[in-house]
Design a protein around this motif. Structure first.
Motif, PDB file in Angstrom:
ATOM      1  N   HIS A  61       8.228   3.551   1.534  1.00  0.00           N
ATOM      2  CA  HIS A  61       6.972   3.032   2.072  1.00  0.00           C
ATOM      3  C   HIS A  61       6.072   2.693   0.901  1.00  0.00           C
ATOM      4  O   HIS A  61       5.547   3.580   0.228  1.00  0.00           O
ATOM      5  CB  HIS A  61       6.306   4.053   2.999  1.00  0.00           C
ATOM      6  CG  HIS A  61       5.225   3.464   3.846  1.00  0.00           C
ATOM      7  ND1 HIS A  61       4.061   2.947   3.314  1.00  0.00           N
ATOM      8  CD2 HIS A  61       5.146   3.283   5.181  1.00  0.00           C
ATOM      9  CE1 HIS A  61       3.302   2.492   4.281  1.00  0.00           C
ATOM     10  NE2 HIS A  61       3.944   2.679   5.439  1.00  0.00           N
ATOM     11  N   PHE A  62       5.889   1.391   0.658  1.00  0.00           N
ATOM     12  CA  PHE A  62       5.181   0.915  -0.528  1.00  0.00           C
ATOM     13  C   PHE A  62       3.722   1.350  -0.589  1.00  0.00           C
ATOM     14  O   PHE A  62       3.189   1.596  -1.664  1.00  0.00           O
ATOM     15  CB  PHE A  62       5.277  -0.615  -0.635  1.00  0.00           C
ATOM     16  CG  PHE A  62       4.527  -1.329   0.460  1.00  0.00           C
ATOM     17  CD1 PHE A  62       3.217  -1.732   0.258  1.00  0.00           C
ATOM     18  CD2 PHE A  62       5.125  -1.599   1.680  1.00  0.00           C
ATOM     19  CE1 PHE A  62       2.520  -2.386   1.259  1.00  0.00           C
ATOM     20  CE2 PHE A  62       4.441  -2.243   2.687  1.00  0.00           C
ATOM     21  CZ  PHE A  62       3.120  -2.644   2.475  1.00  0.00           C
ATOM     22  N   ALA A  63       3.067   1.480   0.548  1.00  0.00           N
ATOM     23  CA  ALA A  63       1.641   1.815   0.537  1.00  0.00           C
ATOM     24  C   ALA A  63       1.396   3.267   0.123  1.00  0.00           C
ATOM     25  O   ALA A  63       0.339   3.584  -0.407  1.00  0.00           O
ATOM     26  CB  ALA A  63       1.024   1.554   1.909  1.00  0.00           C
ATOM     27  N   TYR A  64       2.384   4.137   0.354  1.00  0.00           N
ATOM     28  CA  TYR A  64       2.199   5.559   0.060  1.00  0.00           C
ATOM     29  C   TYR A  64       3.094   6.061  -1.064  1.00  0.00           C
ATOM     30  O   TYR A  64       3.044   7.230  -1.413  1.00  0.00           O
ATOM     31  CB  TYR A  64       2.468   6.397   1.322  1.00  0.00           C
ATOM     32  CG  TYR A  64       1.527   6.062   2.435  1.00  0.00           C
ATOM     33  CD1 TYR A  64       0.204   6.493   2.410  1.00  0.00           C
ATOM     34  CD2 TYR A  64       1.953   5.284   3.509  1.00  0.00           C
ATOM     35  CE1 TYR A  64      -0.668   6.174   3.438  1.00  0.00           C
ATOM     36  CE2 TYR A  64       1.087   4.965   4.546  1.00  0.00           C
ATOM     37  CZ  TYR A  64      -0.216   5.410   4.499  1.00  0.00           C
ATOM     38  OH  TYR A  64      -1.075   5.091   5.513  1.00  0.00           O
ATOM     39  N   ASN A  65       3.939   5.179  -1.603  1.00  0.00           N
ATOM     40  CA  ASN A  65       4.892   5.550  -2.652  1.00  0.00           C
ATOM     41  C   ASN A  65       5.768   6.732  -2.196  1.00  0.00           C
ATOM     42  O   ASN A  65       6.047   7.642  -2.950  1.00  0.00           O
ATOM     43  CB  ASN A  65       4.170   5.880  -3.963  1.00  0.00           C
ATOM     44  CG  ASN A  65       5.096   5.726  -5.147  1.00  0.00           C
ATOM     45  OD1 ASN A  65       5.948   4.836  -5.176  1.00  0.00           O
ATOM     46  ND2 ASN A  65       4.952   6.592  -6.117  1.00  0.00           N
ATOM     47  N   ARG A  66       6.174   6.671  -0.937  1.00  0.00           N
ATOM     48  CA  ARG A  66       6.997   7.708  -0.328  1.00  0.00           C
ATOM     49  C   ARG A  66       8.469   7.398  -0.558  1.00  0.00           C
ATOM     50  O   ARG A  66       8.889   6.252  -0.445  1.00  0.00           O
ATOM     51  CB  ARG A  66       6.717   7.698   1.178  1.00  0.00           C
ATOM     52  CG  ARG A  66       6.597   9.032   1.784  1.00  0.00           C
ATOM     53  CD  ARG A  66       6.149   9.058   3.231  1.00  0.00           C
ATOM     54  NE  ARG A  66       6.251   7.844   3.996  1.00  0.00           N
ATOM     55  CZ  ARG A  66       5.391   7.490   4.937  1.00  0.00           C
ATOM     56  NH1 ARG A  66       4.343   8.240   5.209  1.00  0.00           N
ATOM     57  NH2 ARG A  66       5.562   6.391   5.621  1.00  0.00           N
ATOM     58  N   GLY A 120       7.867  12.574   1.726  1.00  0.00           N
ATOM     59  CA  GLY A 120       8.408  12.792   0.387  1.00  0.00           C
ATOM     60  C   GLY A 120       7.594  12.042  -0.658  1.00  0.00           C
ATOM     61  O   GLY A 120       7.971  10.949  -1.069  1.00  0.00           O
ATOM     62  N   ILE A 121       6.505  12.642  -1.067  1.00  0.00           N
ATOM     63  CA  ILE A 121       5.636  12.026  -2.068  1.00  0.00           C
ATOM     64  C   ILE A 121       5.612  12.927  -3.290  1.00  0.00           C
ATOM     65  O   ILE A 121       5.373  14.132  -3.173  1.00  0.00           O
ATOM     66  CB  ILE A 121       4.204  11.828  -1.514  1.00  0.00           C
ATOM     67  CG1 ILE A 121       4.251  10.904  -0.291  1.00  0.00           C
ATOM     68  CG2 ILE A 121       3.285  11.264  -2.596  1.00  0.00           C
ATOM     69  CD1 ILE A 121       2.940  10.795   0.456  1.00  0.00           C
ATOM     70  N   GLY A 122       5.902  12.358  -4.455  1.00  0.00           N
ATOM     71  CA  GLY A 122       5.895  13.140  -5.682  1.00  0.00           C
ATOM     72  C   GLY A 122       6.652  12.443  -6.779  1.00  0.00           C
ATOM     73  O   GLY A 122       7.266  11.396  -6.571  1.00  0.00           O
ATOM     74  N   GLU A 123       6.607  13.023  -7.962  1.00  0.00           N
ATOM     75  CA  GLU A 123       7.292  12.453  -9.121  1.00  0.00           C
ATOM     76  C   GLU A 123       8.714  12.962  -9.259  1.00  0.00           C
ATOM     77  O   GLU A 123       9.549  12.324  -9.884  1.00  0.00           O
ATOM     78  CB  GLU A 123       6.493  12.750 -10.386  1.00  0.00           C
ATOM     79  CG  GLU A 123       5.162  12.017 -10.414  1.00  0.00           C
ATOM     80  CD  GLU A 123       4.401  12.256 -11.711  1.00  0.00           C
ATOM     81  OE1 GLU A 123       5.033  12.620 -12.723  1.00  0.00           O
ATOM     82  OE2 GLU A 123       3.183  12.076 -11.691  1.00  0.00           O
ATOM     83  N   SER A 124       8.986  14.149  -8.690  1.00  0.00           N
ATOM     84  CA  SER A 124      10.339  14.696  -8.739  1.00  0.00           C
ATOM     85  C   SER A 124      10.561  15.586  -7.525  1.00  0.00           C
ATOM     86  O   SER A 124       9.609  16.018  -6.870  1.00  0.00           O
ATOM     87  CB  SER A 124      10.564  15.480 -10.036  1.00  0.00           C
ATOM     88  OG  SER A 124       9.694  16.591 -10.094  1.00  0.00           O
ATOM     89  N   PHE A 125      11.828  15.839  -7.251  1.00  0.00           N
ATOM     90  CA  PHE A 125      12.205  16.618  -6.078  1.00  0.00           C
ATOM     91  C   PHE A 125      13.307  17.601  -6.450  1.00  0.00           C
ATOM     92  O   PHE A 125      14.093  17.354  -7.368  1.00  0.00           O
ATOM     93  CB  PHE A 125      12.677  15.684  -4.960  1.00  0.00           C
ATOM     94  CG  PHE A 125      11.637  14.671  -4.573  1.00  0.00           C
ATOM     95  CD1 PHE A 125      10.602  15.012  -3.704  1.00  0.00           C
ATOM     96  CD2 PHE A 125      11.660  13.392  -5.111  1.00  0.00           C
ATOM     97  CE1 PHE A 125       9.622  14.093  -3.375  1.00  0.00           C
ATOM     98  CE2 PHE A 125      10.687  12.463  -4.784  1.00  0.00           C
ATOM     99  CZ  PHE A 125       9.660  12.816  -3.919  1.00  0.00           C
ATOM    100  N   LEU A 126      13.344  18.704  -5.728  1.00  0.00           N
ATOM    101  CA  LEU A 126      14.335  19.756  -5.936  1.00  0.00           C
ATOM    102  C   LEU A 126      15.247  19.811  -4.717  1.00  0.00           C
ATOM    103  O   LEU A 126      14.779  19.646  -3.586  1.00  0.00           O
ATOM    104  CB  LEU A 126      13.644  21.107  -6.110  1.00  0.00           C
ATOM    105  CG  LEU A 126      12.535  21.166  -7.157  1.00  0.00           C
ATOM    106  CD1 LEU A 126      11.779  22.483  -7.055  1.00  0.00           C
ATOM    107  CD2 LEU A 126      13.115  20.969  -8.536  1.00  0.00           C
TER     108      LEU A 126
END
Length: 163
Positions: A61-66, A120-126
């Motif tokens: 989702h481009f608007a939320y960088n999800r 799922g918004i963030g720079e990295s995920f675990l």
């Protein structure tokens, strides 16, 4: 042949050759995992963990960088498969590492369920996964997709053919 129940009663220490082989298969030879940027952070008989960094190619989702839901699903599926690899490796510790690595050729997903709990918004995920049951033909797994802060974003359950 002694059968190791899962999770193993005793901690299993994998040989460096086995870990390196699993890492090479997972991160390099399964090209889609490489495209996603999946990496292994820990591999043990009872639990595996990994990570994924956000990139523009993974945005859903481009608007939320999800992150795209398909990326979450694919990442959880891959981690479930990795957990099964580790469990199979632990079950067959009497075999040399190279022989155990060849056992993964028939591994495949037969059922997958994903519950999306938060964006799922963030720079990295675990990511982490564990095998709930390792049978002679089918393995059942549980997986988690978390933000860098550890908050659960998605949960998964999978079944994999192992022979």
């Amino acid at each position: 042949m002694t059968r190791i129940t899962h999770p193993p009663a005793q901690p299993v220490a994998f040989e460096p050759e086995f870990v390196a082989g699993v890492r090479d298969i997972f991160e390099n030879k399964i090209v889609f995992n490489k495209v996603l940027g999946l990496r292994i952070t820990d591999i043990a008989a009872e639990r595996v963990s990994g990570g994924l960094d956000m990139r523009p190619e993974l945005v859903g989702h481009f608007a939320y960088n999800r992150i795209h839901g398909g990326v979450i699903s694919a990442a959880l599926d891959a981690m479930g498969g990795l957990a099964v690899m580790a469990a199979i490796g632990a079950r067959h510790m009497d075999e040399p590492p190279a022989q155990r690595l060849h056992r993964f050729a028939k591994l495949g997903t037969i059922d997958l369920r994903i519950d999306y709990l938060r964006p799922g918004i963030g720079e990295s995920f675990l990511l982490d996964a564990e095998v709930l049951r390792l049978g002679s033909r089918v393995a059942s797994t549980r997986m988690a997709f978390r933000g860098a802060d550890g908050k659960l974003l998605a949960a998964g359950a999978g079944a994999y053919i192992v022979s």
